[in-house]
Design a protein around this motif. Sequence first.
Motif, PDB file in Angstrom:
ATOM      1  N   LYS A 323       3.618 -22.790  42.566  1.00  9.00           N
ATOM      2  CA  LYS A 323       3.789 -23.846  43.567  1.00  9.00           C
ATOM      3  C   LYS A 323       2.506 -24.652  43.580  1.00  9.00           C
ATOM      4  N   LYS A 324       2.585 -25.866  44.118  1.00  8.57           N
ATOM      5  CA  LYS A 324       1.345 -26.625  44.321  1.00  8.57           C
ATOM      6  C   LYS A 324       0.514 -25.850  45.319  1.00  8.57           C
ATOM      7  N   LYS A 325      -0.747 -25.602  45.004  1.00 11.42           N
ATOM      8  CA  LYS A 325      -1.549 -24.804  45.931  1.00 11.42           C
ATOM      9  C   LYS A 325      -2.936 -25.401  46.085  1.00 11.42           C
ATOM     10  N   GLU A 326      -3.519 -25.178  47.246  1.00 10.60           N
ATOM     11  CA  GLU A 326      -4.913 -25.538  47.480  1.00 10.60           C
ATOM     12  C   GLU A 326      -5.784 -24.668  46.576  1.00 10.60           C
ATOM     13  N   PRO A 327      -6.930 -25.217  46.107  1.00 15.17           N
ATOM     14  CA  PRO A 327      -7.793 -24.399  45.234  1.00 15.17           C
ATOM     15  C   PRO A 327      -8.121 -23.028  45.816  1.00 15.17           C
ATOM     16  N   TYR A 328      -8.420 -22.977  47.138  1.00 19.30           N
ATOM     17  CA  TYR A 328      -8.806 -21.669  47.666  1.00 19.30           C
ATOM     18  C   TYR A 328      -7.651 -20.679  47.622  1.00 19.30           C
ATOM     19  N   ARG A 329      -6.414 -21.193  47.800  1.00 18.09           N
ATOM     20  CA  ARG A 329      -5.237 -20.306  47.736  1.00 18.09           C
ATOM     21  C   ARG A 329      -5.066 -19.769  46.303  1.00 18.09           C
ATOM     22  N   ILE A 330      -5.316 -20.642  45.340  1.00 23.07           N
ATOM     23  CA  ILE A 330      -5.216 -20.187  43.932  1.00 23.07           C
ATOM     24  C   ILE A 330      -6.238 -19.078  43.716  1.00 23.07           C
ATOM     25  N   TYR A 331      -7.421 -19.329  44.212  1.00 25.75           N
ATOM     26  CA  TYR A 331      -8.496 -18.344  44.039  1.00 25.75           C
ATOM     27  C   TYR A 331      -8.112 -17.018  44.693  1.00 25.75           C
ATOM     28  N   GLU A 332      -7.640 -17.121  45.933  1.00 22.84           N
ATOM     29  CA  GLU A 332      -7.275 -15.893  46.661  1.00 22.84           C
ATOM     30  C   GLU A 332      -6.196 -15.119  45.940  1.00 22.84           C
ATOM     31  N   TYR A 333      -5.236 -15.857  45.384  1.00 22.39           N
ATOM     32  CA  TYR A 333      -4.108 -15.195  44.729  1.00 22.39           C
ATOM     33  C   TYR A 333      -4.546 -14.486  43.448  1.00 22.39           C
ATOM     34  N   LEU A 334      -5.414 -15.142  42.684  1.00 21.76           N
ATOM     35  CA  LEU A 334      -5.715 -14.613  41.343  1.00 21.76           C
ATOM     36  C   LEU A 334      -6.995 -13.785  41.257  1.00 21.76           C
ATOM     37  N   LYS A 335      -7.844 -13.889  42.272  1.00 22.29           N
ATOM     38  CA  LYS A 335      -9.198 -13.335  42.111  1.00 22.29           C
ATOM     39  C   LYS A 335      -9.226 -11.825  41.806  1.00 22.29           C
ATOM     40  N   ASP A 336      -8.246 -11.083  42.267  1.00 23.99           N
ATOM     41  CA  ASP A 336      -8.303  -9.638  42.038  1.00 23.99           C
ATOM     42  C   ASP A 336      -7.619  -9.200  40.742  1.00 23.99           C
ATOM     43  N   TYR A 337      -7.006 -10.138  40.048  1.00 21.53           N
ATOM     44  CA  TYR A 337      -6.424  -9.798  38.738  1.00 21.53           C
ATOM     45  C   TYR A 337      -7.490  -9.910  37.656  1.00 21.53           C
ATOM     46  N   SER A 338      -7.342  -9.093  36.619  1.00 23.48           N
ATOM     47  CA  SER A 338      -8.241  -9.217  35.461  1.00 23.48           C
ATOM     48  C   SER A 338      -7.888 -10.504  34.703  1.00 23.48           C
ATOM     49  N   PHE A 339      -8.819 -10.994  33.894  1.00 26.76           N
ATOM     50  CA  PHE A 339      -8.520 -12.171  33.059  1.00 26.76           C
ATOM     51  C   PHE A 339      -7.342 -11.867  32.132  1.00 26.76           C
ATOM     52  N   GLU A 340      -7.249 -10.604  31.695  1.00 29.48           N
ATOM     53  CA  GLU A 340      -6.162 -10.229  30.778  1.00 29.48           C
ATOM     54  C   GLU A 340      -4.812 -10.424  31.466  1.00 29.48           C
ATOM     55  N   ALA A 341      -4.734  -9.962  32.734  1.00 28.66           N
ATOM     56  CA  ALA A 341      -3.468 -10.083  33.462  1.00 28.66           C
ATOM     57  C   ALA A 341      -3.134 -11.557  33.675  1.00 28.66           C
ATOM     58  N   ILE A 342      -4.143 -12.346  34.034  1.00 29.71           N
ATOM     59  CA  ILE A 342      -3.887 -13.765  34.311  1.00 29.71           C
ATOM     60  C   ILE A 342      -3.414 -14.475  33.038  1.00 29.71           C
ATOM     61  N   LEU A 343      -4.045 -14.119  31.914  1.00 26.24           N
ATOM     62  CA  LEU A 343      -3.617 -14.734  30.663  1.00 26.24           C
ATOM     63  C   LEU A 343      -2.187 -14.317  30.313  1.00 26.24           C
ATOM     64  N   PHE A 344      -1.870 -13.068  30.617  1.00 26.97           N
ATOM     65  CA  PHE A 344      -0.493 -12.601  30.372  1.00 26.97           C
ATOM     66  C   PHE A 344       0.479 -13.449  31.190  1.00 26.97           C
ATOM     67  N   PHE A 345       0.174 -13.659  32.463  1.00 21.55           N
ATOM     68  CA  PHE A 345       1.072 -14.452  33.320  1.00 21.55           C
ATOM     69  C   PHE A 345       1.249 -15.861  32.738  1.00 21.55           C
ATOM     70  N   TYR A 346       0.151 -16.396  32.255  1.00 20.15           N
ATOM     71  CA  TYR A 346       0.155 -17.754  31.688  1.00 20.15           C
ATOM     72  C   TYR A 346       1.096 -17.815  30.476  1.00 20.15           C
ATOM     73  N   ALA A 347       1.038 -16.763  29.667  1.00 19.24           N
ATOM     74  CA  ALA A 347       1.892 -16.739  28.476  1.00 19.24           C
ATOM     75  C   ALA A 347       3.342 -16.413  28.843  1.00 19.24           C
ATOM     76  N   TYR A 348       3.514 -15.579  29.832  1.00 20.78           N
ATOM     77  CA  TYR A 348       4.840 -15.048  30.190  1.00 20.78           C
ATOM     78  C   TYR A 348       5.705 -16.098  30.887  1.00 20.78           C
ATOM     79  N   SER A 349       5.043 -16.896  31.756  1.00 17.59           N
ATOM     80  CA  SER A 349       5.822 -17.807  32.595  1.00 17.59           C
ATOM     81  C   SER A 349       5.831 -19.215  32.008  1.00 17.59           C
TER      82      SER A 349
END
Length: 435
Positions: A323-349
């Motif tokens: 969804k469109k999100k404020e930068p801080y919301r993006i940060y809050e959502y992703l900050k506890d995931y590893s870079f590996e997990a975030i990259l997986f989400f990027y590739a998966y979705s």
Amino acid sequence: MKSKLEKLSPEFQKILQSASSLANSSGCKIFLVGGIVRDLLLGGGVFDLDIAVEGDAIAFASRLAGRLRSSYAKHHAFGTATVYFKNHKIDFATARTEIYSHWGVLPKVRPAELCEDLKRRDFTINAMAIGLNQGDYGKVIDFYAGLSDLNKGLLRVLHQESFLEDPTRILRGVRFKERFSFKFEPCTQELLKQASSKEVLNLVSPHRLRDELICILKEPDPFKCLKSLNRLKSLYFIDKKVFLDKQAAVLFKRINSAAAWYDRTFKNHRKLDKVTIYLAAILIILSQRKIESLLSKFGFKKGERIIVTSIKKGVGLLSQIDKKKEPYRIYEYLKDYSFEAILFFYAYSRGKHLRKNIEYFFKTLACISTDTKGRDLKDMSLAPSALYGRALQSLLKAKIKKGLNGKEQELKEVEKIFKRLYKKHMPCGGNNPRV
Ligand code: ATP
């Protein structure tokens, strides 16, 4: 062949020449063996050396380390030792023969001559040696026609029971086949099919299987190896329900291009551990519970287990970040995931907003931190220090929200934040948060 050895780094050459003169003066025979000989003949890079000693490898390595004034480690249980010299690693092993009591279990070993030592190896291309003693220094020793197979691009086992004796050779074979674009020689191909159909990989300890799986996932194109194993119906060694379909192929492709984008774009971020990303891609079709039990059965490290399970949990929640999100919301959502997990989400979705948010996270938020530290708050005589953690956290939030730039702006902001926190948490302390 001498010229091949001369292509090694000056450090490696120094080590080999020193080892050579020590071997001659102590009357024992030493040889370069295994994958390094194959790689030298193929003209590839060499990173570690394996040396077989007809005699006591530990004693030899200790004397060589003395000569080179370098350190060494001995592993008595295996009769091996490693010499470390200027960032180089050289493994020494006593030449040995192996006796298998049962298929799949580690063999009993006893010292032997080089010819026996090479006979116990997986494929002829890995069963060559190079002499290191003065007199045959640089000479290729090829009892089992490995050079001819190497030139023809063939993988050939050394005897009929090879895959049964040690089923990890199925995984190694597929790995070398795909890495070098080689073929299995017809008889080896038949033995491979027979062994695969007997599901002999189930006889191997999970930890050895894990090590081989990690080697596969570290190959330049792991999906090629996995596809090959899929064709052989051999992925059962991970789990009966693991298979690779078109969707998996697409996912691997997308992971590769996402990882290449990451490497290209974020040179200052830490390197990704691609093994865990690929592992998650293989396991994603299984249930959360199944994944957890497999990761623990194979003895993956805690960090790897956390990443893979967080990926499985996370993919179910991806609509929240798409969804469109404020930068801080993006940060809050992703900050506890590893870079590996975030990259997986990027590739998966394929979610447009999700991908934009992740790009923004990696570009702007991933390494964000405040320039202000606890000691700055102390220097400002702010008290009590029990509020420092919260103050710095709120400062980070403000930095992202308001786009604070530079330490001066941060210090002004943190003072305001501290006052607010002080009022809220120390209601009887008056209005002055300074000591
Ligand atoms: P890589 O380039 O992937 O490291 P490598 O051939 O150097 O390949 P290693 O695992 O370092 O692989 O093993 C070194 C050598 O030991 C091999 O070349 C092979 O001769 C022998 N070897 C390793 N594993 C086996 C096995 N399971 N069965 C028989 N020989 C083996």
